[in-house]
Design an enzyme around this catalytic site. Structure first.
Site, short mmCIF file in Angstrom:
data_model
loop_
_atom_site.label_atom_id
_atom_site.label_comp_id
_atom_site.label_asym_id
_atom_site.label_seq_id
_atom_site.Cartn_x
_atom_site.Cartn_y
_atom_site.Cartn_z
N ASP A 1 -51.32 -22.95 -43.60
CA ASP A 1 -52.33 -22.32 -44.49
C ASP A 1 -53.51 -22.09 -43.59
OD1 ASP A 1 -53.24 -24.99 -43.49
OD2 ASP A 1 -53.55 -25.81 -45.51
N ASP B 1 -52.24 -21.39 -37.79
CA ASP B 1 -50.83 -21.38 -37.97
C ASP B 1 -50.17 -20.26 -37.99
OD1 ASP B 1 -51.12 -24.24 -38.49
OD2 ASP B 1 -51.61 -24.00 -40.66
N ASP C 1 -46.64 -29.10 -43.65
CA ASP C 1 -47.89 -29.87 -43.58
C ASP C 1 -48.02 -30.88 -44.48
OD1 ASP C 1 -48.91 -27.88 -41.51
OD2 ASP C 1 -49.52 -26.47 -43.30
#
Length: 628
Positions: free
Chosen positions: A340, A344, A29
């Protein structure tokens, strides 16, 4: 696991440690992992004019009131003053906190008064697919209804047909004006800013849209077209210190880094360049930076073809991340993924190694992951990679050491039993060797800490053999030496040293054990000739070697009946140590022999295939040359 906890990594599944050592791709990310996730509004554009922080008083009161509504009522954050007159405290996501802080401290927003004046009719929560959130509100004084949207700037602008200027004048947004506003957004994004736009529309009760669900109930839907653009804010989220070095360390270790983010493509490229994911020679036509919708719309063949080039995927959805992981695994890559959010979870489960965030991560993400990064920092991901390689390398060291013991013991006992009808190493002695070598040897070799050299080698990958050619070279050389020495002692030891059979058997047993002790040092470095490098830093290794020697002395000198041994004189101990110590120079010379990258048993396969070809040739031609 305890050592990795100190390095900000909590291992939830033990097997993930060595799997991480084989990782070939890390999909990461942006927000909070590569960046600090400490948002701050640094730019504000109203129409086509940039409003400086100290010039908010030039904004028309009507526009300012609409901005208050869009910021204060279309939010999941909150503002709290513990004591009247004190500095307000902001809660919510980093993005919400930054926008609320800017509106309260910079524009003079009073949340309490705002909530007293308006009632909220309907809320459209933020959606990672749509990249926006909306709210419909009613003013209590005159019952007027307004719709407010907030979200990704280019998406909100595409929903607008007009825009406000600072003086409160509404301008029509034709193609030329739209392109100018889009250029402003691209410029902000190229400066690593996250762009959030606000838009509104005043609607009558008749204009409110409604939908019917399956049960027949009617639900209000917020208008999404014909909006008026209120303004665009640019939020700066600085890169984490040390993240560029961590990315470079992973890249030099042969691990490909891919950044998957929901942000604008220009913001994503700017951050990727700043972190070192995109090189300075990057150009638009290279295909290294794409949007999620492009990746989604590729054919399966195009996707697999372009996969290796892609470094950045912007405006991606959780499905795009999952699709990326599936394609990489299909290509044979070992994939690590950071995540997070609850969305996901699928990608974290699908990946070979799921890395969730300890601070910003949801419980669902943590439950779906294998390792939790406690400080949400990409540098810790690089540390986990180094630890993974260390664990994998330590396992290889122990396997090489253990196979040497087993091969030597098996061959010696087998040859002696076949030729002489008796074995030099008794069952108790072999049990003793296995106990001290399996337990103490494993502890000694499995506790080496990560070194910088581990990050200079290419990743192991999914199909590489656990026992490499280097390991075969080392273990066969040591096993061969031990077999030769111990067989000489078995068949000629009594005459060479002028001792009786029981003492000779003790010499064989003692030499065999001491050979393993000396070979334990060799196993520390499979490729390097200097096996003593950094040895004093591993106090546990030195302690275990010392304990092994003490236990062997006790076994030989004091447990004669139990171990079936005889006490040895000092010169006999010296002979045993000298013979065992020869394993050090042998290891030094053996490591000079170059080895191929091809698996060891492929040589045997190649020889077999060559013989078959020769046979086939001789059958076809029947010539003497073919047979030769």
């Amino acid at each position: 696991m305890k050592r990795m906890m100190a390095d900000q990594a909590m291992v939830r599944k033990l097997s993930a440690c060595e799997t991480m050592g084989s990782a070939t791709v890390i999909c990461t990310d942006k927000t909070g992992t590569l960046t600090l996730n400490q948002m701050k509004v640094t730019q504000f554009w109203l129409g086509q004019e940039s409003i400086e922080e100290d010039r908010s008083n030039i904004i028309d009161p009507t526009v300012l009131e609409l901005l208050y509504q869009g910021v204060g009522l279309n939010t999941t954050g909150s503002v709290c003053k513990p004591i009247p007159g004190s500095i307000p405290e902001f809660s919510g996501s980093p993005t919400e906190k930054a926008i609320l802080s800017w509106a309260v401290l910079g524009l003079g927003l009073d949340m309490e008064k705002l909530k007293q004046k308006y009632s909220i009719l309907h809320v459209e929560t933020f959606n990672s697919e749509k990249k926006r959130s909306g709210v419909s509100i009613r003013r209590k004084a005159d019952e007027t209804t307004n719709v407010h949207w907030k979200g990704a700037a280019e998406i909100i602008v595409s929903m607008c047909s007009q825009y406000y200027e600072t003086n409160g004048v509404i301008r029509s947004m034709d193609e030329y004006q739209r392109s100018r506003i889009e250029t402003i957004i691209q410029g902000m994004a190229a400066s690593s800013l996250r762009c959030i736009a606000f838009a509104h529309k005043q609607v009558s009760r008749e204009e409110m849209e409604h939908d019917d669900d399956d049960s027949g109930k009617t639900h209000q839907r917020i208008t999404e077209d014909g909006l008026t653009l209120l303004g665009i804010v640019g939020l700066k989220d600085p890169c984490r210190p040390g993240v560029k070095k961590a990315v470079e360390a992973c890249q030099s270790a042969g691990v490909d880094i891919k950044m998957i983010t929901g942000d604008n493509i220009f913001t994503a490229k700017a951050i990727a360049t700043e972190c070192g994911i995109l090189g300075p020679d990057y150009n638009e036509e290279s295909g290294e930076a794409i949007e999620g919708i492009q990746f989604r719309n590729y054919t399966p063949e195009e996707r697999m073809e372009k996969l290796d080039k892609i470094k950045v995927m912007a405006r991606s959805s959780p499905f795009d991340k999952l699709l990326m992981v599936q394609c990489l695994k299909q290509k044979g890559e070992v994939v690590a993924v950071t995540g997070d959010g609850t969305n996901d979870a699928l990608a974290l489960k699908e990946a070979d190694i799921g890395l969730s965030m300890g601070i910003q991560g949801t419980e669902v993400a943590k439950e779906s992951s294998d390792i939790v990064i406690l400080d949400d920092n990409f540098s810790s991901v690089a540390t986990v990679l180094r630890w993974g390689r260390c664990v994998y390398n330590n396992i290889q060291k122990f396997i090489q050491f253990q196979l040497t013991v087993n091969v030597a013991a098996l061959v010696i006992n087998f040859i002696a039993a076949v030729s002489a009808g008796e074995v030099p190493l008794t069952a108790v002695q072999l049990l003793w060797v296995n106990l001290i070598m399996d337990t103490l040897g494993a502890l000694a070799l499995a506790t080496d800490r990560p070194t910088k050299e581990l990050m200079t080698k290419p990743p192991v990958g999914r199909t590489e053999p656990l026992i490499t050619n280097i390991m075969w070279r080392n273990l066969l050389a040591q096993a061969l030496y031990q077999i030769v020495i111990l067989l000489i002692l078995q068949f000629r030891g009594e005459s060479i040293f002028n001792v009786h059979a029981r003492v000779n058997d003790t010499l064989i047993f003692n030499t065999f054990v001491l050979c393993q002790v000396f070979n334990e040092f060799n196993a520390r470095k499979m490729e390097k000739q200097n096996v003593f490098q950094g040895i004093l830093q591993n106090k546990l290794f030195m302690g275990i070697v010392g304990i092994t020697i003490i236990l062997q002395v006790v076994m030989v000198e004091f447990l004669k009946k139990f171990a079936d041994t005889e006490r040895l004189e000092l010169w006999q101990w010296g002979v045993c140590v000298l013979l065992a110590a020869f394993s050090w120079p042998i290891a030094w010379f053996v490591k000079l022999i170059p080895v191929s990258d091809k698996p060891f048993f492929s040589y045997l396969t190649n020889v077999k295939q060559a013989i078959c070809r020769k046979k086939h040739s001789s059958y076809r031609h029947g010539t003497a040359s073919a047979i030769r």
